[in-house]
Each structure stands twice: as C-alpha cells, then as structure tokens.
Design a protein around this motif. Structure first.
Motif, PDB file in Angstrom:
ATOM      1  N   TRP A 151       0.834  -1.205   0.000  1.00 20.72           N
ATOM      2  CA  TRP A 151       0.000   0.000   0.000  1.00 20.72           C
ATOM      3  C   TRP A 151       0.870   1.257   0.000  1.00 20.72           C
ATOM      4  CZ3 TRP A 151      -0.019   3.555   4.157  1.00 20.72           C
ATOM      5  CH2 TRP A 151      -0.890   4.639   3.981  1.00 20.72           C
ATOM      6  N   SER A 154       2.477   2.687  -3.084  1.00 20.51           N
ATOM      7  CA  SER A 154       1.586   3.208  -4.125  1.00 20.51           C
ATOM      8  C   SER A 154       1.072   4.596  -3.761  1.00 20.51           C
ATOM      9  CB  SER A 154       0.408   2.263  -4.331  1.00 20.51           C
ATOM     10  OG  SER A 154      -0.556   2.458  -3.311  1.00 20.51           O
ATOM     11  N   THR A 155       1.332   5.042  -2.527  1.00 19.81           N
ATOM     12  CA  THR A 155       0.865   6.377  -2.139  1.00 19.81           C
ATOM     13  C   THR A 155       1.812   7.441  -2.695  1.00 19.81           C
ATOM     14  OG1 THR A 155       2.175   6.440  -0.112  1.00 19.81           O
ATOM     15  CG2 THR A 155      -0.034   5.489   0.054  1.00 19.81           C
ATOM     16  N   GLN A 156       1.396   8.681  -2.612  1.00 12.53           N
ATOM     17  CA  GLN A 156       2.218   9.786  -3.107  1.00 12.53           C
ATOM     18  C   GLN A 156       3.592   9.799  -2.429  1.00 12.53           C
ATOM     19  OE1 GLN A 156       1.759  12.481  -5.266  1.00 12.53           O
ATOM     20  NE2 GLN A 156      -0.220  11.851  -6.028  1.00 12.53           N
ATOM     21  N   LEU A 157       3.602   9.575  -1.094  1.00 12.00           N
ATOM     22  CA  LEU A 157       4.870   9.574  -0.373  1.00 12.00           C
ATOM     23  C   LEU A 157       5.726   8.388  -0.830  1.00 12.00           C
ATOM     24  CD1 LEU A 157       6.414  11.131   1.792  1.00 12.00           C
ATOM     25  CD2 LEU A 157       5.399   9.654   3.522  1.00 12.00           C
ATOM     26  N   LEU A 159       5.605   7.007  -3.788  1.00 12.84           N
ATOM     27  CA  LEU A 159       6.105   7.347  -5.126  1.00 12.84           C
ATOM     28  C   LEU A 159       7.353   8.223  -5.013  1.00 12.84           C
ATOM     29  CD1 LEU A 159       2.874   8.148  -7.206  1.00 12.84           C
ATOM     30  CD2 LEU A 159       4.162   6.028  -7.120  1.00 12.84           C
ATOM     31  N   MET A 160       7.361   9.113  -4.012  1.00 11.10           N
ATOM     32  CA  MET A 160       8.530   9.990  -3.825  1.00 11.10           C
ATOM     33  C   MET A 160       9.758   9.168  -3.454  1.00 11.10           C
ATOM     34  SD  MET A 160       7.073  13.263  -1.787  1.00 11.10           S
ATOM     35  CE  MET A 160       5.509  13.934  -2.245  1.00 11.10           C
TER      36      MET A 160
END
Lengths: 300, 265
Positions: A151, A154-157, A159-160
C-alpha cells in the motif's frame, strides 16, 4: 530428509526474517543504496523489544523496536542528505555507533535472556497452542508488514521514495527535494528491520549484541532467492517473492545445519549465496558473449 | 518577467574560462525565446543557473520581481518547468505512466495527499491529457515509462512540466535525441502547449531553421554572453542563411561549421 517440525520452524523463522528482506527491498531495490545500518538497527530492535519484555511490556517493546529503527534510519539519512556522506559509509557510521547504544539499551550486558517473561509468541501460543501459535504470530506480522509495504509504495509519499531512488532529477522537477524520499525510505526500512529483530528476540527468548552481524547479507540472500523463484515486477510480486525467498532461505539453512556444514559456517554459506546471486547477470552475459564468439569463429 | 543581471559563473574545472560571463537578459511575459550558440557557449549553463542546479559567482536572477538567485532547485520547480535533452532524465523509468503523472500533477509537497493512492478520477484525467498528445499513450497508463519510446517519454515530460502551468518553461534541446519525424511531432506539441497557455519560454536549439520558425525572439550566445538578440520585424527579415553568416561572424572560429551546416539541411 527434513521433518515437518523443522519445516514449520524454518517457516516461522523465515517469516520473522522476511521483515529484514522487506526493509532491504526499500533501501536496496527502491532507493538503490546498500544500507549497512541494517546490522545495527536489527540488533537495536532486538535490544528494545527484549528490554521492555523483561519489564512485562512485550507489545510496547515491539513498538519501541520499530521507533528505534526509524530513528537509526533517520541518523543515516541525515548523514547522507545533509552531511553528504557516501551512502555506504553513512550506514557503517550509524551501525558502529549503534553497537554501543545497543549495549546501553540492554543495561550494559552482552545478552538479555527472556526465559520466564511473557512475549508476543507466548501470548499467541496460550490461545492457539504451542504447535501453531508461533507460526501464526510470525505469519500475521509478516503479512501485516507486507500489506503495508504494498500500500505505502503506491501512495504519493511512496512514489517519492521510489523516484528518489530511480531518478532524483525528476523529483526535483516536480518541486520535491530528493532528500524527502531518502529520509522516508531509510526510516521506514530500518523501522521494519528493527521490528524483525524485536520479533526474533521475543521468539527465541533472548537478545544478543551480535544478533545483527551479517544481517544485510542474510536479507539480501532472501530477497534474491525470492526474485529468482517468483520474479521481479510490481511491488506486490516482489513482496510475495520476499516471503517465499525468506522461508526458502531458512529451509536451506536448516538443511545446512543437518549436514556436516555446522552452524559456524552458516554466514559463509549466506555470503556465497549472495555473491553468486548478485553476480549471476554478469556471469550470464559473459557466457552469452563467449558462446557468440565461438559461433562467429566457427562460421568464419 | 525574467530578469538576469550580470550573471557570472566560473567552474573550478575550467578556471581560465567563464562559463557565464556577466550575462544580462530580460524576458517579457509571454515571450518565446530561441537560444542559439556553439558547443560550450554557455547555453545549458545558463539554463542550469536559472533552474538552480548551481549558484552563480556573481549576478542576480529575478523572476516576476522576486530574487531567486539562491533558491534551491526543487523550490524553483514550483514555477519553472523543464524538459531536458536526455529523454531518460525527465521521467522515472521504473514507475508507470500514471505514477509519473501523479507526482507531477501537483508541484511540491503541500499540494499532495501524501497517504493516498492514485484514484480512478485521476486516471481518467490523465487519460484525457495523454489522448491530446496523439501518441497512443492513453492506453499505456499502467506501463512502466522505461518501456516507452524516446519520443513518448519527451512528450510525457512536456506534459508533466506543463501540468500546472509554469511561469517559465525551459526547453534544453528537447528534441535533439529524437528521430526527425518524432522530433517534428514533439515540436508541434510544444508549440501547441505554449500557445494555448501563453507560457513564457526559453528554448535551446541547434537547428537554425527552428530558431526562426518557432518563438518570437532569437538570441545567440558566445563565451558566456549574449552576442545577438533579434525580435519583431528585424527577426522576420532573417533567413537561416543570414543567421548562419552572423553566427560565424559573432561566434568566431570556435563554431563547428559542419554541425551548423547540417542543421540547415
């Protein structure tokens, strides 16, 4: 050749150690740095968890193991991003410092036994029985962290963190400092690795200041065995590979223990597995070139 | 809009030669400036300075009156969009098209929902935007960017750079690594997006014809300075041949003639 009993034991250990491989997946595969903090943060987790278990708080111990690991990761990340120290050296510095800190956490003792103390494992065994309790506890912990990892990435963080490892320039063009990805990734990786150490201490009922020695190699061996069996791909596939690889690695170790290799040679076995597995692509392409050279010579 | 004052940079590796030598440049809002110059003239160095990859030794950079000379590169990215020559630089190859777009959708950290995954409505929006590029990428949302062609990657980078309308767009030979047909297509897309949003743009090119066909102002750089600056009616009178002659005259002997002649063809 190998009893059901020892297979179940290997599975239980493998599931606990799979957290090390998941942490290394973040640092080695996603951030693309070999983070040697691992050896120290694993032991720190074991020390925190054992220390609090002796005071009757095993679950708080696991939480503090994770928090301790996060802090260790933060120190390495600080050395890397702010002090601009090479990633490998930054990890070695933190690992070296942690050796003293781990001794302090364990009350200046080399080891801390938990023979009569309640642990996560004894708690679950009371409900589910000795046979399955440990396996269920280890499996639940591994699946929980595995699910979280899939999970999170796949979040924005998440992805960073992935962009920081794969192409920091792109992250800069998106107005995000790559340091954010590195810090987040290293904190999470070492938190998960320390949790693994914490679980192991409670499962085997003791913590030792040398518990984490060579843990990077053990984790990478599991990671690479998993990738060989299950294949690389999206996060989900990689995480499934890690769970499989960690259990298979423990079975290999169990087999090695039963043969006349002896426990003292286990680290050598792990080191050889990792060296061969990581050099496999180079060996493969050298072999291809050799074959084509031969064909070309035969054709001419 | 963009105001660069006596910008100087000397790199430690080349102490005898100033990469930027007291350069002055004022760009008005909505201007599209093409930047010419031989190799080593300082074009890319100028772009790197504007983007904040290094800090200048002397001089100032002002954007809309705000001094950004010592602002960190990632902070400037909130209002400066960039597409570089190397198609590998602008995107993350291991991540999917949708994941790349999600990172670029909102610039900076504050605009992002850090703990949420890509939603269905986001994906639909990405598909609409990708369809406009006309490169068939709308069906490749879940593919790793590493599997795309160079042209597709540059078009994607262009989309990402202009997702939130930037105040300034820097294009550093962004079609140079592409085959002629793809380069033409990416140039058309670039032109369309700049005109649609009226984005102030600087574009480095080695193609003399392109330098006149696109934009409304052309500058020529040599030895870290601007040596020619044409716009308006004066620029309309220019032909690539005339530009070439000026190029030789102003940029001196260091010009690699063969390369420039090639660009004319």
């Amino acid at each position: 050749m190998i009893s059901i009993q020892s297979l179940l034991g290997a599975a239980e250990q493998g599931l606990i150690y799979s957290l090390v491989a998941m942490g290394l997946y973040i640092s080695y595969r996603v951030l693309e740095v070999a983070d040697l903090t691992t050896d120290g943060s694993f032991t720190l987790g074991a020390a925190c968890s054992a220390c609090l278990a002796t005071t009757g708080n095993p679950l708080l111990g696991l939480l503090m193991a994770f928090v301790g690991g996060v802090l260790a990761g933060a120190v390495t990340a600080f050395l890397q991003t702010v002090c601009k120290i090479q990633p490998i050296l930054a990890g070695i510095i933190t690992m070296t410092g942690l050796y003293s800190i781990n001794l302090i956490v364990m009350g200046n003792r080399q080891n801390l036994p938990l023979l009569k103390n309640s642990t996560l494992f004894t708690m679950v065994e009371e409900i589910l029985g000795k046979q399955m309790g440990g396996l269920v506890a280890a499996g639940a912990a591994a699946l929980l962290v595995a699910g979280f990892l899939v999970w999170f990435l796949s979040t924005q963080l998440g992805l960073m963190v992935r962009a920081a490892g794969n192409n920091p320039t792109m992250l800069v063009t998106c107005a995000v400092s790559p340091a954010i990805g590195v810090v987040t990734g290293l904190c999470l990786a070492n938190g998960i690795i320390a949790l693994s150490g914490g679980l192991l201490a409670q499962q085997q009922k003791f913590s030792d200041s040398n518990l984490g020695t060579g843990m990077v190699v053990v984790g990478l061996a599991s990671l690479i065995i998993g990738e060989t069996i299950v294949g690389k791909g999206k996060t989900f596939r990689s995480v499934v590979g890690i769970l499989v690889g960690s259990v298979v690695y423990r079975i290999i170790i169990a087999l090695a223990l039963r043969s006349n290799l002896g426990a003292s040679n286990l680290k050598l076995v792990s080191a050889v597995i990792v060296a061969i597995a990581i050099s496999l692509p180079a060996i493969r392409s050298a072999w291809e070139v050799h074959k084509r050279k031969k064909e070309a010579a035969a054709g001419a | 809009m963009l105001d660069i004052r006596s910008l100087t940079k000397i790199f430690a590796t080349q102490p005898q030669k100033a990469a930027l030598n007291g350069l002055n440049l004022q760009v008005q809002k909505g201007e599209f400036v093409t930047v010419l110059g031989s190799n080593g003239a300082g074009k890319s160095t100028l772009f790197h300075a504007i983007a904040g990859e290094f800090f200048p030794d002397e001089g100032q950079i002002l954007l809309e009156g705000k001094n950004i000379t010592f602002q960190a590169a990632h902070q400037r990215s909130r209002f400066i969009g960039r597409v570089m020559q190397d198609p590998m630089k602008g995107t993350v190859p291991a991540m999917t098209v949708a994941e790349n777009l999600a990172l670029a959708e909102h610039k900076g950290i504050k605009g992002k929902k850090l703990f949420s995954s890509i939603t269905k409505s986001q994906k639909e929006q990405f598909q609409e935007k990708l369809a406009l590029l006309g490169l068939g990428m709308e069906d490749k949302l879940e593919q790793p960017v590493g599997l795309l062609s160079g042209g597709q990657r540059q078009a994607l980078t262009l989309l990402m750079a202009t997702f939130q309308q930037p105040k300034l767009l820097l294009l550093d030979e962004h079609t140079a690594a592409l085959d002629p047909a793809t380069a033409e297509k990416v140039m058309q897309l670039t032109q369309a997006v700049i005109e649609q949003h009226n984005i102030t743009t600087l574009m480095i090119t080695h193609n003399l014809a392109h330098s006149l066909a696109f934009g409304n102002r052309t500058i020529l750089m040599d030895k870290g300075k601007i040596v020619m600056d044409v716009q308006g009616d004066q620029r309309k009178a220019y032909t690539p041949q005339l530009l070439m002659e000026q190029f030789h005259q102003l940029a001196g002997e260091e010009t690699t003639t063969s390369q420039q002649s090639f660009a004319l063809l």
